[in-house]
Design an enzyme around this catalytic site. Structure first.
Site, PDB file in Angstrom:
ATOM      1  CE  LYS A 166       9.542  45.434  24.026  1.00 18.93           C
ATOM      2  NZ  LYS A 166      10.963  45.657  23.808  1.00 18.93           N
TER       3      LYS A 166
HETATM    4  N1  PMP Z   1      14.024  49.980  27.046  1.00 17.72           N
HETATM    5  C1  PMP Z   1      14.010  49.298  25.901  1.00 17.72           C
HETATM    6  C2  PMP Z   1      14.541  49.930  24.680  1.00 17.72           C
HETATM    7  C3  PMP Z   1      13.496  47.985  25.863  1.00 17.72           C
HETATM    8  O1  PMP Z   1      13.467  47.306  24.726  1.00 17.72           O
HETATM    9  C4  PMP Z   1      13.030  47.397  27.062  1.00 17.72           C
HETATM   10  C5  PMP Z   1      12.528  45.983  27.057  1.00 17.72           C
HETATM   11  N2  PMP Z   1      11.175  45.913  26.779  1.00 17.72           N
HETATM   12  C6  PMP Z   1      13.058  48.161  28.222  1.00 17.72           C
HETATM   13  C7  PMP Z   1      13.564  49.448  28.184  1.00 17.72           C
HETATM   14  C8  PMP Z   1      12.509  47.615  29.495  1.00 17.72           C
HETATM   15  O2  PMP Z   1      11.102  47.588  29.423  1.00 17.72           O
HETATM   16  P1  PMP Z   1      10.252  46.610  30.318  1.00 17.72           P
HETATM   17  O3  PMP Z   1      10.683  46.838  31.724  1.00 17.72           O
HETATM   18  O4  PMP Z   1       8.844  47.039  30.118  1.00 17.72           O
HETATM   19  O5  PMP Z   1      10.536  45.236  29.855  1.00 17.72           O
END
Ligand code: PMP
Length: 307
Positions: A155
């Site tokens: 991320k």
């Molecule tokens: N995919 C992407 C590209 C994201 O940015 C996010 C947000 N963090 C998610 C999926 C969902 O991840 P999470 O459930 O860990 O927030």
């Protein structure tokens, strides 16, 4: 944007307007930041703010820092301490969205690995409207980043130039959001959420090799699905045309929570209304994050008790 008054910058609590880094920092020049978006849910009954799956978010952040070859990988307890001190400094007693960024500072060249810094802040924020109304999305024309170029499972701020391009295209075309496909045309994920679809009573989601973020909400739903809807989630490759054949589609993420998708490319999904499996998962999810589900209390970090 109404933000909370205090942030934590490199371990110090500072006012929002004083949270500054240098204009030539590696995060500015090279997109070298590893970030997390985390939610905290206020329970009026317990007078407590619960951060949802904080250790998992911080572990993902540490993994990202390692892959970005940061010279310093912060220990999990330092990261948690910065987040919790920031929340306490703000005296937050409402639902919040927490943002944490491990950034590359300095002013050196491309292969610099440090110095590393940490930013944590929060803004009061309830559920997005789409959680109750559902949304209309399109399939984007920009391919999702491939793992052998810029791994989406990290991320990292630079990756989000890809998500942003897809999101802008969809918004300017009058949609509420975008579903991205992999470079080979398979369903990947939304710009900030992972995708699920329901067919004939069972749930399916793109597998971890579909160039997705390893979403913590996706993991949560995979864990709770069997007891909530009576069937396990299948993780597999999904074709674009399967979206149109689905009975229900939704996406999920810390920020997006569980958001029903009512049409894709203006083709209604099922009967064009929020489906029963989506509703059942929403109900269970919101009970869990607010502390109302005794079985899943381990996923919550209380901000005010056990200090
Ligand atoms: N995919 C992407 C590209 C994201 O940015 C996010 C947000 N963090 C998610 C999926 C969902 O991840 P999470 O459930 O860990 O927030």
């Amino acid at each position: 944007m109404p933000t909370a008054e205090f942030m934590c910058l490199d371990g110090e609590i500072v006012r929002y307007q004083d949270a500054r880094i240098h204009a030539f920092a590696g995060v500015v020049k090279y997109g070298c930041g590893v970030f997390e978006g985390i939610r905290g849910y206020w329970s009026e009954r317990e007078r407590e703010l619960f951060v949802f799956r904080l250790p998992e978010h911080l572990e993902r952040m540490r993994f990202g820092m390692r892959l970005m070859r940061y010279a310093e990988i912060y220990p999990a307890n330092y990261l948690a301490d910065c987040v919790l001190r920031m929340l306490r400094a703000n005296e937050l007693r409402e639902n919040v969205h927490i943002r944490v960024i491990a950034y590359l500072g300095g002013d050196d060249e491309l292969a610099q690995t440090g110095p590393v810094g940490l930013i944590a802040g929060a803004l009061p924020r309830g559920s997005p409207k789409g959680v109750t109304t559902g949304i209309h999305v399109r399939v984007g024309s920009w391919a999702r980043l491939a793992d052998n170029a810029l791994p989406p499972r990290v991320k990292c701020t630079g990756n989000y130039v890809n998500n942003r391009a897809a999101e802008i295209e969809a918004r300017q075309d009058g949609y509420d959001g975008v579903i991205m496909l992999t470079a080979t045309g398979k369903v990947s994920e939304g710009s900030g959420a992972c995708l699920f679809l329901a067919r004939n009573g069972s749930l399916h989601t793109p597998d971890l090799a579909s160039d997705i973020l390893e979403s913590i909400t996706r993991d949560t739903l995979i864990e709770i699905a069997p007891a909530t809807i009576g069937s396990a989630v299948t993780q597999r490759t999904i074709d674009r045309s399967e979206l149109y054949a689905a009975d229900e589609v939704f996406w999920c993420g810390s920020g997006q929570e569980i958001m029903p998708i009512l049409s894709v490319d203006r083709i209604p999904i099922g009967d064009g209304r929020i489906g029963p499996l989506t509703r059942a998962l929403q109900e269970r999810y919101f009970a869990i994050v607010r502390g109302a589900d005794a079985e899943r209390r381990a996923w919550l970090t209380p901000v005010w008790t056990d200090r």
